[in-house]
Design an enzyme around this catalytic site. Structure first.
Site, PDB file in Angstrom:
ATOM      1  N   SER A 180      -0.043   4.773   8.667  1.00  4.37           N
ATOM      2  CA  SER A 180       0.025   3.873   7.650  1.00  4.37           C
ATOM      3  C   SER A 180       0.801   2.953   7.569  1.00  4.37           C
ATOM      4  O   SER A 180       0.968   1.825   7.228  1.00  4.37           O
ATOM      5  CB  SER A 180      -0.464   4.040   6.106  1.00  4.37           C
ATOM      6  OG  SER A 180       0.559   5.308   5.250  1.00  4.37           O
ATOM      7  N   HIS A 208      -6.769   4.828   6.848  1.00  2.41           N
ATOM      8  CA  HIS A 208      -6.733   3.614   6.717  1.00  2.41           C
ATOM      9  C   HIS A 208      -7.627   3.318   7.864  1.00  2.41           C
ATOM     10  O   HIS A 208      -7.653   2.101   9.140  1.00  2.41           O
ATOM     11  CB  HIS A 208      -5.414   3.511   7.808  1.00  2.41           C
ATOM     12  CG  HIS A 208      -4.321   3.682   5.694  1.00  2.41           C
ATOM     13  ND1 HIS A 208      -3.330   1.985   5.408  1.00  2.41           N
ATOM     14  CD2 HIS A 208      -3.788   4.758   5.339  1.00  2.41           C
ATOM     15  CE1 HIS A 208      -2.967   2.384   4.327  1.00  2.41           C
ATOM     16  NE2 HIS A 208      -2.885   3.953   4.416  1.00  2.41           N
ATOM     17  N   LYS A 239      -9.346   2.524   0.407  1.00  4.90           N
ATOM     18  CA  LYS A 239      -8.426   1.445   0.950  1.00  4.90           C
ATOM     19  C   LYS A 239      -9.464   0.241   1.119  1.00  4.90           C
ATOM     20  O   LYS A 239      -9.870  -0.218   0.024  1.00  4.90           O
ATOM     21  CB  LYS A 239      -7.691   1.816   1.738  1.00  4.90           C
ATOM     22  CG  LYS A 239      -6.562   2.725   1.645  1.00  4.90           C
ATOM     23  CD  LYS A 239      -5.885   3.587   1.996  1.00  4.90           C
ATOM     24  CE  LYS A 239      -4.645   3.702   0.845  1.00  4.90           C
ATOM     25  NZ  LYS A 239      -3.848   5.946   1.572  1.00  4.90           N
TER      26      LYS A 239
HETATM   27  C1  LIG Z   1      -4.077   6.707   1.505  1.00 10.46           C
HETATM   28  C2  LIG Z   1      -4.054   8.103   2.016  1.00 10.46           C
HETATM   29  C3  LIG Z   1      -4.669   9.506   1.542  1.00 10.46           C
HETATM   30  C4  LIG Z   1      -4.431   9.320   0.014  1.00 10.46           C
HETATM   31  O1  LIG Z   1      -5.344   8.516  -0.730  1.00 10.46           O
HETATM   32  P1  LIG Z   1      -5.850   8.004  -1.707  1.00 10.46           P
HETATM   33  O2  LIG Z   1      -7.593   8.396  -2.176  1.00 10.46           O
HETATM   34  O3  LIG Z   1      -5.042   7.400  -2.145  1.00 10.46           O
HETATM   35  O4  LIG Z   1      -5.313   9.871  -2.111  1.00 10.46           O
HETATM   36  C5  LIG Z   1      -4.513  10.131   2.370  1.00 10.46           C
HETATM   37  N1  LIG Z   1      -4.516  10.469   3.080  1.00 10.46           N
HETATM   38  C6  LIG Z   1      -3.959   9.306   4.804  1.00 10.46           C
HETATM   39  C7  LIG Z   1      -3.790   9.412   5.487  1.00 10.46           C
HETATM   40  C8  LIG Z   1      -3.643   8.020   3.781  1.00 10.46           C
HETATM   41  O5  LIG Z   1      -2.740   6.891   4.180  1.00 10.46           O
END
Ligand SMILES: *Cc1c(COP(=O)(O)O)cnc(C)c1O
Length: 391
Positions: A180, A208, A239
């Protein structure tokens, strides 16, 4: 009495180094433009890739779910918290991800805490990309397994380590799908090959990737055509899906096993009806059309090309994520502040989210941006980039 001043001093030190996070408060829903502190600003930093966070179809589904099911889940999934709505969402999500089964978890962060310690323990080995997300790192630590870090995206290094570290009951390779902070993509095809060759489980965190990579945004597994070959596919609904929540997708044995073992599933209440209804609607939106995904890529490619032409260092992104590399955390903070004054919301990101000396403004392009929005952003980046002698 505890001396809280020690913590105040520590935060002052962060401020001095430009590493203190100032939180901006939104006074409007997610979208291309936001209202913050009474000011209208162009939003270049949310993960709302497809604009679904404020999409009418998802809002309607959430409201309908509340009307039908109420607001709270009432219990953990294993006691009285499993609704047929959860199971419907899991069924359609599994289909979307090209997997046998799926399980909703409260968040993507929790999904890693749920899966990793369930699958591996003290007797096992984990091979983890050195830039994996914090939630993977924490999940690995929680498991008690021995953690072997391999060089970022470096499958030669991974292979060396798989050859060297052979002890252990099980071996698990884990990687982010899309990283990300840089927008680069894990070589999942090669990783799956190595998993097969060295008899290691393969797990990818597609947070992502879903809604972004692959046909209709099905994610990294579909992007590489690896359906059925990746043992564990976890991700988030927070996301591109625009809601909140996490999931695990894989074979039926994995999902049934997690229902017995995964602690966030057993000991934390179920996702809410509203979130689950909205997630289901998001899956259906993506299943029905790839229009938003196409628009996202068109916008991302345009922005990256133009930023390069302006002379910015934008790293090695292979996705719409655009890291504008500034290296020095103080320059990052200053750049972000100036952008805000010019009507652009783009946060600077420093240590510990990225390695020391690798500060950046991470621009998140969305399908809801218009060409005019992107041109406005480019003009301001150019102006401030020259002012701060970054270009
Ligand atoms: C954002 C993210 C998470 C966390 O996800 P949430 O649903 O916001 O808890 C986990 N792993 C990765 C790779 C992320 O980019």
């Amino acid at each position: 009495m505890f001396n809280w001043k020690i913590l105040e001093d520590e935060m002052d030190e962060l401020k001095e180094k430009g590493l203190y996070t100032y939180i901006r408060t939104l006074e409007s829903p997610q979208g291309a433009w936001l209202e913050i502190e009474g000011k209208k600003v162009l939003n270049l930093c949310s993960n709302n890739y497809l604009g679904l966070a404020n999409d009418e179809r998802l809002k309607k589904a959430a409201i309908e779910a509340i009307e039908k099911w109420g607001v709270g889940p009432g219990a953990v999934r294993t006691i009285a918290g499993t609704l047929s709505l959860h199971e419907q969402a899991e069924k359609e999500l599994a289909e979307f991800k090209g997997a046998e089964a799926a399980l909703l978890i409260q968040s993507g962060f929790n999904a890693n805490q749920a899966v990793i310690p369930s699958i591996v323990g003290k007797e096992d080995l984990i091979f983890s990309d050195e830039l994996n997300h914090a939630s993977i790192i924490d999940g690995c630590r929680l498991s008690g397994a021995k953690i072997i870090r391999w060089g970022h995206l470096d499958t030669n290094d991974l292979e060396e380590k798989l050859k060297t570290y052979t002890q252990g009951r099980r071996r698990l390779i884990v990687t982010d799908g899309v990283f990300s902070m840089d927008g680069d993509v894990a070589p999942l095809d090669k990783i799956v090959e190595l998993g097969e060759k060295y008899n290691a489980l393969v797990m990818v965190d597609d947070a992502h990737g879903e809604g972004v990579l692959g046909p209709s945004g099905k994610g990294i597994v579909a992007h590489f055509g690896l359906e059925g070959k990746v043992d564990i596919d976890i991700g988030t609904m927070s996301k591109a899906f625009g809601v909140v929540g996490g999931y695990v997708a894989g074979n039926k044995t994995l999902i049934n096993y997690l229902k017995q073992k995964a602690r966030p599933f057993l000991f934390s209440s179920a996702p809410t009806p509203a979130d689950t209804g909205a997630v289901l609607a998001a899956v259906r939106v993506l299943q029905s059309s790839d229009e938003l995904v196409k628009k996202l890529w068109e916008n991302g490619n345009y922005f990256k090309e133009e930023m390069k032409k302006l002379g910015f260092d934008i790293g090695h992104s292979q996705t719409p994520i655009t890291p504008v590399m500034l290296y020095d955390a103080k320059v990052g903070t200053e750049f972000s502040r100036k952008l805000f004054d010019e009507g652009i919301f783009a946060q600077s990101i420093g240590y510990p989210t990225v390695p020391k000396g690798k500060a950046r403004i991470r621009v998140m392009i969305s399908a809801v941006h218009t060409k005019e929005d992107l041109d406005f952003a480019l003009e301001k980046f150019e102006k401030i980039g020259k002012e701060l002698k970054v270009i």
